[in-house]
Design an enzyme around this catalytic site. Structure first.
Site, PDB file in Angstrom:
ATOM      1  N   HIS A   1      -1.351   6.939   7.976  1.00 49.78           N
ATOM      2  CA  HIS A   1      -0.572   7.965   7.234  1.00 49.78           C
ATOM      3  C   HIS A   1      -1.117   9.380   7.176  1.00 49.78           C
ATOM      4  O   HIS A   1      -0.435  10.407   7.212  1.00 49.78           O
ATOM      5  CB  HIS A   1      -0.145   7.631   5.838  1.00 49.78           C
ATOM      6  CG  HIS A   1       1.196   6.621   5.861  1.00 49.78           C
ATOM      7  ND1 HIS A   1       2.451   6.994   6.463  1.00 49.78           N
ATOM      8  CD2 HIS A   1       1.437   5.401   5.486  1.00 49.78           C
ATOM      9  CE1 HIS A   1       3.359   6.024   6.058  1.00 49.78           C
ATOM     10  NE2 HIS A   1       2.728   4.990   5.676  1.00 49.78           N
TER      11      HIS A   1
ATOM     12  N   CYS B   1       6.714  -0.709   6.224  1.00 48.88           N
ATOM     13  CA  CYS B   1       6.260   0.489   5.664  1.00 48.88           C
ATOM     14  C   CYS B   1       7.401   0.970   4.616  1.00 48.88           C
ATOM     15  O   CYS B   1       8.544   0.931   5.027  1.00 48.88           O
ATOM     16  CB  CYS B   1       6.102   1.702   6.800  1.00 48.88           C
ATOM     17  SG  CYS B   1       5.672   3.309   6.104  1.00 48.88           S
ATOM     18  N   LEU B   2       6.933   1.693   3.556  1.00 53.22           N
ATOM     19  CA  LEU B   2       8.071   1.868   2.521  1.00 53.22           C
ATOM     20  C   LEU B   2       8.853   3.181   2.936  1.00 53.22           C
ATOM     21  O   LEU B   2      10.004   3.550   2.344  1.00 53.22           O
ATOM     22  CB  LEU B   2       7.368   2.278   1.247  1.00 53.22           C
ATOM     23  CG  LEU B   2       6.648   1.224   0.337  1.00 53.22           C
ATOM     24  CD1 LEU B   2       6.026   1.406  -0.866  1.00 53.22           C
ATOM     25  CD2 LEU B   2       8.073  -0.343   0.319  1.00 53.22           C
TER      26      LEU B   2
ATOM     27  N   GLN C   1       3.605   9.898   1.327  1.00 57.12           N
ATOM     28  CA  GLN C   1       4.622   9.238   0.937  1.00 57.12           C
ATOM     29  C   GLN C   1       5.334   9.348  -0.300  1.00 57.12           C
ATOM     30  O   GLN C   1       6.607   9.349  -0.475  1.00 57.12           O
ATOM     31  CB  GLN C   1       4.541   7.684   1.108  1.00 57.12           C
ATOM     32  CG  GLN C   1       4.010   7.072   2.684  1.00 57.12           C
ATOM     33  CD  GLN C   1       3.864   5.667   2.610  1.00 57.12           C
ATOM     34  OE1 GLN C   1       3.101   5.174   2.231  1.00 57.12           O
ATOM     35  NE2 GLN C   1       4.807   4.858   2.970  1.00 57.12           N
TER      36      GLN C   1
ATOM     37  N   GLY D   1       0.840  -1.216  -0.073  1.00 62.79           N
ATOM     38  CA  GLY D   1       0.031   0.079  -0.034  1.00 62.79           C
ATOM     39  C   GLY D   1       0.877   1.204   0.055  1.00 62.79           C
ATOM     40  O   GLY D   1       1.998   1.126   0.369  1.00 62.79           O
TER      41      GLY D   1
ATOM     42  N   HIS E   1      -2.956   0.835   8.374  1.00 60.33           N
ATOM     43  CA  HIS E   1      -1.821   1.341   8.318  1.00 60.33           C
ATOM     44  C   HIS E   1      -1.599   2.569   7.425  1.00 60.33           C
ATOM     45  O   HIS E   1      -1.067   3.481   7.842  1.00 60.33           O
ATOM     46  CB  HIS E   1      -0.730   0.383   7.598  1.00 60.33           C
ATOM     47  CG  HIS E   1       0.467   0.874   7.457  1.00 60.33           C
ATOM     48  ND1 HIS E   1       1.609   0.490   8.280  1.00 60.33           N
ATOM     49  CD2 HIS E   1       1.083   1.597   6.555  1.00 60.33           C
ATOM     50  CE1 HIS E   1       2.750   1.227   7.878  1.00 60.33           C
ATOM     51  NE2 HIS E   1       2.300   2.044   6.649  1.00 60.33           N
ATOM     52  N   GLU E   2      -2.402   2.471   6.195  1.00 61.31           N
ATOM     53  CA  GLU E   2      -2.495   3.667   5.089  1.00 61.31           C
ATOM     54  C   GLU E   2      -3.157   4.733   5.872  1.00 61.31           C
ATOM     55  O   GLU E   2      -2.928   5.840   5.515  1.00 61.31           O
ATOM     56  CB  GLU E   2      -2.982   3.017   3.802  1.00 61.31           C
ATOM     57  CG  GLU E   2      -2.182   2.051   3.188  1.00 61.31           C
ATOM     58  CD  GLU E   2      -0.660   2.380   3.040  1.00 61.31           C
ATOM     59  OE1 GLU E   2      -0.208   3.636   2.982  1.00 61.31           O
ATOM     60  OE2 GLU E   2       0.133   1.302   3.313  1.00 61.31           O
TER      61      GLU E   2
END
Ligand code: NI
Length: 173
Positions: A143, A97-98, A52, A47, A139-140
């Site tokens: 953000h 996480c990226l 990000q 995701g 999670h997203e």
């Protein structure tokens, strides 16, 4: 559809609360969402939130396969989402996480949740998910509120994560 650089922790941009998207902005989002998808695929992510790649908007995507679709389907796009836990069951799992390459943090999340959002045509939709899909939505959505993996650990571990990412150790992985 360029791949865009991923903003990495502890870049302060990741801490901001992202703003809602107005209806007149929807047509301009397709390019951004295409960039997000390219960037997510290139980084093997499950995701990605718009912030990000530096866009402070209430928008994220989730990989289609994670969401129970065909792997070849386009990612699911959530615009101005609301994520709500369903039931009391929780699940503890390591989460990446990226924006935190090479870092994994155990996080307890609701096992099941419901996401309500607009799609790219401005149509409202609702999806329920569990396990990995529910985790990805939660999670997203974090953000969009500036909440990150580093907010789920104690001060010492947070310092360790900061040092590790600032040194760029992940480049060697
Ligand atoms: Ni993330």
């Amino acid at each position: 559809m360029p791949i865009r650089p991923i903003v990495r922790y502890p870049d302060p941009r990741l801490k901001q609360v992202c703003r809602p998207i107005a209806p007149h902005e929807l047509p301009s989002l397709r390019r951004l969402v295409n960039d997000m998808a390219e960037t997510m695929f290139a980084a093997n992510g499950a995701g990605l939130a718009a912030i990000q790649i530096g866009e402070p908007l209430r928008l994220f995507i989730v990989d289609a396969e994670i969401a129970g679709r065909a792997a070849t389907d386009p990612p699911l796009t959530f615009i101005n989402p609301e994520i709500e836990a369903l039931g009391n069951a929780k699940e503890l799992a390591e989460e990446g996480c990226l924006s935190f390459p090479g870092i994994y943090v155990p996080i307890e999340r609701a096992l099941r949740c419901r996401g309500r959002a607009l799609d790219l045509d401005g149509q409202p939709f609702e999806m329920e998910g569990e396990a990995l899909f529910a985790r990805a939505m939660q999670h997203e959505n974090d953000h969009l509120n500036g909440r990150l993996l580093a907010d789920y650990v104690g001060r010492l571990k947070r310092k360790m994560i900061e040092r590790r990412l600032e040194r760029g150790e992940d480049e060697d992985i």
